[in-house]
Design an enzyme around this catalytic site. Structure first.
Site, mmCIF file in Angstrom:
data_model
loop_
_atom_site.group_PDB
_atom_site.id
_atom_site.type_symbol
_atom_site.label_atom_id
_atom_site.label_comp_id
_atom_site.label_asym_id
_atom_site.label_seq_id
_atom_site.Cartn_x
_atom_site.Cartn_y
_atom_site.Cartn_z
ATOM 1 N N LYS A 10 4.928 -9.313 -6.441
ATOM 2 C CA LYS A 10 6.686 -8.963 -6.202
ATOM 3 C C LYS A 10 7.252 -9.960 -5.602
ATOM 4 O O LYS A 10 6.668 -11.046 -4.951
ATOM 5 C CB LYS A 10 6.571 -7.858 -5.366
ATOM 6 C CG LYS A 10 5.973 -8.043 -3.889
ATOM 7 C CD LYS A 10 6.927 -8.518 -3.010
ATOM 8 C CE LYS A 10 6.364 -8.549 -1.621
ATOM 9 N NZ LYS A 10 7.030 -9.584 -0.630
ATOM 10 N N ASP A 140 3.747 -2.666 1.072
ATOM 11 C CA ASP A 140 4.079 -3.287 -0.125
ATOM 12 C C ASP A 140 3.178 -2.369 -1.189
ATOM 13 O O ASP A 140 3.438 -2.728 -2.285
ATOM 14 C CB ASP A 140 3.771 -4.691 -0.216
ATOM 15 C CG ASP A 140 4.907 -5.435 0.351
ATOM 16 O OD1 ASP A 140 5.823 -4.969 0.954
ATOM 17 O OD2 ASP A 140 4.310 -6.543 0.774
HETATM 18 O O1 C5P Z 1 2.411 -2.959 6.188
HETATM 19 P P1 C5P Z 1 1.580 -4.480 6.084
HETATM 20 O O2 C5P Z 1 -0.121 -4.275 6.301
HETATM 21 O O3 C5P Z 1 1.821 -5.213 4.863
HETATM 22 O O4 C5P Z 1 2.068 -5.357 7.408
HETATM 23 C C1 C5P Z 1 1.723 -6.418 7.792
HETATM 24 C C2 C5P Z 1 2.225 -6.869 9.097
HETATM 25 O O5 C5P Z 1 3.440 -7.151 8.792
HETATM 26 C C3 C5P Z 1 2.388 -5.781 10.096
HETATM 27 O O6 C5P Z 1 1.340 -5.653 10.967
HETATM 28 C C4 C5P Z 1 3.820 -6.130 10.915
HETATM 29 O O7 C5P Z 1 3.110 -7.287 11.580
HETATM 30 C C5 C5P Z 1 4.589 -6.895 9.910
HETATM 31 N N1 C5P Z 1 5.447 -5.989 9.320
HETATM 32 C C6 C5P Z 1 6.536 -5.613 9.991
HETATM 33 N N2 C5P Z 1 7.408 -4.870 9.412
HETATM 34 C C7 C5P Z 1 7.493 -4.227 8.079
HETATM 35 C C8 C5P Z 1 6.073 -4.665 7.373
HETATM 36 C C9 C5P Z 1 5.359 -5.321 7.863
HETATM 37 O O8 C5P Z 1 6.690 -5.967 11.314
HETATM 38 N N3 C5P Z 1 8.321 -3.578 7.407
#
Ligand code: C5P
Length: 300
Positions: A10, A140
């Site tokens: 993406k 994502d």
């Molecule tokens: O959701 P995901 O595992 O992809 O997120 C990885 C990290 O990115 C989270 O632990 C957080 O630190 C950060 N993140 C965030 N806010 C979001 C998405 C991700 O702070 N909306």
């Protein structure tokens, strides 16, 4: 039986980020576009659980989380536990999406694994349940199931398709060194201590998509994480400038980076820009979007 599911990378055409919520995640208003750089996940029947990865020579094998730590292990565990079945399969991931690159490669693998294992284990999981499981795996992952072009809200996991009838052409330049998403969000917090609770809306990008005009989309692209990524990796600023000097309509850090993407006028123009960037960068990819989300490509 063996099933291969393909899932796309993406690009965030708009990434509005607000002040961190109580759970530490950041509220997002984002417009995702799935582009034709894809990972394939193949799942076959097996008495136990194995996971292998094949990589193009430009992806550093040490950067890919190994079996046990890979998001595909977690996707399989979650799906098996949800249905109360044994986690038995031989799974292999054929990667083409940059690792730790801001193009949601791990999320694509998780989405592809959910779809492949659901078929292999004949679970018949509804789309709604798959999206919910996907959201548990990462912000994502639901979008990697959906594909196309979509508005993402919440922490990025709430997705709804948006109309996007055009074909957009991109050049993507991955970096040999990945960037950690949490580290980029942390730098965002340091740089944008006064970030609003509500992120910037995506109106300009949504209107630009409706025109089908790449010049207009170029002017509307927006990434609130870009300054944090550039602060951690100042060399990316030079790359963005170089791409624009070579004629790209606009260069943008993809999500949390470090992959940089460049919008082109059409396919020929994308190849021209890619050719010019190839003189100084070993890996330069050309892709168009929007493309489909995780879908079965072979079933034997
Ligand atoms: O959701 P995901 O595992 O992809 O997120 C990885 C990290 O990115 C989270 O632990 C957080 O630190 C950060 N993140 C965030 N806010 C979001 C998405 C991700 O702070 N909306």
């Amino acid at each position: 039986m063996s099933i291969t599911v393909r899932a796309p990378a993406k690009i965030n055409l708009h990434l509005g980020v607000g002040a961190p919520r109580e759970d530490g995640f950041h509220p997002l208003v984002t417009v995702y576009q799935a582009v034709g750089i894809c990972d394939d996940v193949t799942a076959s029947r097996s008495a136990g659980w194995t996971l292998g990865v094949t990589l193009p020579d430009w992806i550093d094998p040490d950067a890919v989380p190994v079996t046990g730590d890979n998001i595909v292990d977690r996707a399989a565990e979650l799906l098996a536990a949800h249905h109360g079945v044994d986690q038995h399969a031989a799974v292999s991931i054929a990667k083409s999406i940059p690792v730790a690159g801001g193009m949601a490669g791990g999320s694509a693998d998780a989405a592809a694994a959910l779809v492949a294992l659901d078929r292999l284990w004949e679970l018949g999981t509804s789309d709604e349940e798959l999206l919910r499981l996907a959201a548990e795996l990462g912000s994502d992952v639901p979008f990697a199931l959906l594909g196309g072009t979509a508005l993402g809200t919440g922490r990025g996991e709430l997705v709804e398709p948006v109309p996007d009838a055009a074909t957009w052409w991109w050049v993507a330049v991955p970096s040999t060194q990945g960037l950690s998403t949490p580290a980029v969000y942390q730098r965002f917090d340091e740089l944008a201590a006064d970030a609003p609770e509500e992120p910037d809306d995506a109106q300009a990008v949504l209107l630009a998509l409706a025109t089908g005009d790449p010049q207009i989309l170029a002017g509307a692209l927006h990434n609130d994480l870009e300054s944090a990524a550039l602060d951690l990796r100042p060399d990316l600023g030079d790359l963005l400038e170089l791409g624009e000097r070579h004629g790209a309509l606009r260069g943008l850090v993809s999500g949390s980076g470090p992959t940089c993407v460049f919008l082109a006028v059409d396919a020929d123009h994308a190849r021209e820009v890619a050719g010019a960037l190839s003189e100084s960068h070993d890996v330069v990819l050309v892709a168009n979007g929007p493309v489909a989300g995780a879908h079965v490509v072979t079933y034997v």
